[in-house]
Design a protein around this motif. Structure first.
Motif, PDB file in Angstrom:
ATOM      1  N   UNK A   1       0.834  -1.204   0.000  1.00  0.00           N
ATOM      2  CA  UNK A   1       0.000   0.000   0.000  1.00  0.00           C
ATOM      3  C   UNK A   1       0.870   1.256   0.000  1.00  0.00           C
ATOM      4  N   UNK A   2       1.926   1.246   0.810  1.00  0.00           N
ATOM      5  CA  UNK A   2       2.837   2.396   0.893  1.00  0.00           C
ATOM      6  C   UNK A   2       3.498   2.655  -0.464  1.00  0.00           C
ATOM      7  N   UNK A   3       4.006   1.592  -1.090  1.00  0.00           N
ATOM      8  CA  UNK A   3       4.669   1.739  -2.401  1.00  0.00           C
ATOM      9  C   UNK A   3       3.689   2.259  -3.441  1.00  0.00           C
ATOM     10  N   UNK A   4       2.474   1.722  -3.419  1.00  0.00           N
ATOM     11  CA  UNK A   4       1.447   2.161  -4.368  1.00  0.00           C
ATOM     12  C   UNK A   4       1.160   3.648  -4.202  1.00  0.00           C
ATOM     13  N   UNK A   5       0.937   4.075  -2.960  1.00  0.00           N
ATOM     14  CA  UNK A   5       0.605   5.474  -2.690  1.00  0.00           C
ATOM     15  C   UNK A   5       1.732   6.419  -3.099  1.00  0.00           C
ATOM     16  N   UNK A   6       2.955   6.091  -2.676  1.00  0.00           N
ATOM     17  CA  UNK A   6       4.095   6.982  -2.929  1.00  0.00           C
ATOM     18  C   UNK A   6       4.386   7.085  -4.420  1.00  0.00           C
ATOM     19  N   UNK A   7       4.474   5.941  -5.085  1.00  0.00           N
ATOM     20  CA  UNK A   7       4.852   5.936  -6.504  1.00  0.00           C
ATOM     21  C   UNK A   7       3.782   6.596  -7.368  1.00  0.00           C
ATOM     22  N   UNK A   8       2.525   6.193  -7.206  1.00  0.00           N
ATOM     23  CA  UNK A   8       1.463   6.737  -8.048  1.00  0.00           C
ATOM     24  C   UNK A   8       1.265   8.234  -7.777  1.00  0.00           C
ATOM     25  N   UNK A   9       1.342   8.633  -6.500  1.00  0.00           N
ATOM     26  CA  UNK A   9       1.189  10.054  -6.169  1.00  0.00           C
ATOM     27  C   UNK A   9       2.290  10.890  -6.802  1.00  0.00           C
ATOM     28  N   UNK A  10       3.542  10.429  -6.695  1.00  0.00           N
ATOM     29  CA  UNK A  10       4.660  11.190  -7.266  1.00  0.00           C
ATOM     30  C   UNK A  10       4.557  11.254  -8.789  1.00  0.00           C
ATOM     31  N   UNK A  11       4.196  10.135  -9.438  1.00  0.00           N
ATOM     32  CA  UNK A  11       4.074  10.134 -10.901  1.00  0.00           C
ATOM     33  C   UNK A  11       2.954  11.059 -11.360  1.00  0.00           C
ATOM     34  N   UNK A  12       1.791  10.968 -10.693  1.00  0.00           N
ATOM     35  CA  UNK A  12       0.673  11.843 -11.050  1.00  0.00           C
ATOM     36  C   UNK A  12       1.024  13.308 -10.801  1.00  0.00           C
ATOM     37  N   UNK A  13       1.705  13.566  -9.677  1.00  0.00           N
ATOM     38  CA  UNK A  13       2.096  14.945  -9.346  1.00  0.00           C
ATOM     39  C   UNK A  13       3.116  15.477 -10.356  1.00  0.00           C
ATOM     40  N   UNK A  14       4.014  14.587 -10.786  1.00  0.00           N
ATOM     41  CA  UNK A  14       5.032  14.978 -11.765  1.00  0.00           C
ATOM     42  C   UNK A  14       4.379  15.413 -13.073  1.00  0.00           C
ATOM     43  N   UNK A  15       3.439  14.600 -13.555  1.00  0.00           N
ATOM     44  CA  UNK A  15       2.743  14.951 -14.788  1.00  0.00           C
ATOM     45  C   UNK A  15       1.928  16.230 -14.623  1.00  0.00           C
ATOM     46  N   UNK A  16       1.244  16.349 -13.500  1.00  0.00           N
ATOM     47  CA  UNK A  16       0.420  17.531 -13.246  1.00  0.00           C
ATOM     48  C   UNK A  16       1.273  18.795 -13.175  1.00  0.00           C
ATOM     49  N   UNK A  17       2.422  18.698 -12.501  1.00  0.00           N
ATOM     50  CA  UNK A  17       3.304  19.855 -12.356  1.00  0.00           C
ATOM     51  C   UNK A  17       3.890  20.266 -13.702  1.00  0.00           C
TER      52      UNK A  17
END
Length: 402
Positions: A35-51
């Motif tokens: 769960x931790x890996x899923x949250x961290x990785x997906x959040x950072x990738x989505x944030x990267x694209x959004x930024x």
């Protein structure tokens, strides 16, 4: 329900103890890690694209209309565009885009010069807040007191050259109409900090009239930039204009598309790895509860011999899986949230060369947390079904033996 919960918790604990068994702890750690890996990785990738999308859309107009050889009679073309697009246009202005070389003392750097119409530029509203010192964006409209044209450098470009506001640098101008190189002294009036390394390292702004004198002729420009009333219309309008005009029309969504393709490719691989981690975490539930069935077979048989039906035994083991999933998911969410808070704003370091941003962008999406939590519980539920079925196969007679 209460008896189910008590029996379920008893089965994931050590015998004659209320402490979790070693296999249960391993299962919980596996779920938490997934769960931790899923949250961290997906959040950072989505944030990267959004930024990246936010920065690119904020420093560029909604539409670029340009030609490699430039547009002659550009003012007439602007009027034609105004009549064609009408109220869809918010602002429009001409621009010059030219590759050149800047030098200061012993340092040189290749640079993309963007000559814009100062305060009248379609991008003025977006670019002005990015320039330091405040107000220096407007200084490109006029020449410095010494007579040199003003120029605004990207932050990393200025650092690479070793220059600062107030310095006089040299621009090497290559004019296709004349043979040779023209050296022009320019006054650094500001530093532009966009936030994407690719821009801050290679881009510079100057006044349109100065750019026209250096790189073109009167009433000539590289193209026209447009901001729309609704930026989301850029893609549709670009398709329409590409069919009607003999020029290239580029919407903001397609600017630096390779960056997004790279993030998408890397993100797909990383997401696949995270998916495997999550499946392994779910597989831990199957192993843990299967071992529990073997270890507690006599207790299961005793329950069966006392009249417990198969659905009751299944319910107990499903609850055991859900309890493990609930503890592991909660722990994973807490750890993941804490890591995201720590990662937010950290320098990217060497990865800056690949992802261009200076810091790790983190935009915590609580919907994603709910999805991760729910998915983990669902995997725990399904992971518990096979061991639960195995438990129903334990003979009631086993409980009557010694």
């Amino acid at each position: 329900m209460n008896i189910y919960m008590k029996l379920a918790y008893n089965f994931i604990c050590r015998k004659n103890s209320k402490q979790l068994s070693f296999t249960s702890i391993v299962a919980i750690i596996g779920i938490a890690f997934g769960v931790c890996a899923f949250l961290v990785v997906i959040t950072v990738l989505n944030s990267l694209q959004s930024e990246m999308k936010h920065i690119i859309s904020s420093v560029n107009p909604n539409l670029f209309i340009f030609s490699p050889s430039g547009l002659t009679h550009v003012e007439d073309f602007e009027k034609k565009l105004s009549s064609k697009l009408g109220s869809a246009i918010k602002t429009q202005s001409k621009f010059i885009y030219q590759e050149s070389i800047l030098s200061f003392k012993q340092q040189t750097s290749a640079v993309y010069i963007r000559a814009i119409d100062g305060d009248k530029s379609a991008s003025a509203e977006q670019l002005a807040p990015l320039v330091f010192p405040k107000g220096s964006f407007h200084s490109i409209n006029v020449s410095a007191q010494s007579g040199e044209p003003n120029i605004i450098l990207g932050k990393e470009l200025a650092e690479n050259l070793g220059s600062k506001v107030g310095d006089v640098i040299t621009l090497m101008s290559f004019n296709g109409a004349k043979v040779g190189v023209k050296y022009v002294k320019m006054h650094v009036s500001g530093i532009m900090h966009i936030g994407i390394s690719q821009y801050d390292k290679q881009y510079a702004l100057m006044n349109f009239d100065d750019g026209q004198k250096l790189f073109g002729t009167k009433n000539w420009a590289s193209g026209v930039e447009i901001n729309l009333q609704n930026p989301d219309d850029a893609l549709a309008l670009s398709r329409q204009l590409n069919e009607e005009l003999p020029y290239t029309v580029l919407p903001w969504q397609n600017i630096d598309k390779n960056i997004f393709n790279q993030i998408e490719r890397d993100g797909t691989t990383i997401k696949l790895i995270v998916l495997i981690i999550s499946l392994v975490a779910g597989f831990n539930i199957i192993i843990t509860l299967s071992l529990t069935v073997i270890d507690r077979s006599k207790q299961i048989a005793l329950l069966r011999s006392l009249g417990s039906r198969q659905k009751h035994v299944i319910g107990v083991f499903v609850f055991s899986g859900v309890i493990l999933g609930l503890i592991g998911s909660s722990l994973g969410v807490l750890i993941g949230y804490a890591l995201l808070k720590i990662f937010g704003g950290l320098n990217i370091g060497d990865f800056q060369n690949y992802y261009y941003l200076e810091k790790i962008p983190v935009e915590i999406d609580f919907k994603l947390i709910i999805i991760a939590f729910s998915t983990s519980l669902l995997l725990s539920f399904f992971g518990a079904l096979y061991p639960a079925w195995r438990a129903t196969q334990v003979s009631p007679l086993l409980g009557l033996k010694q």
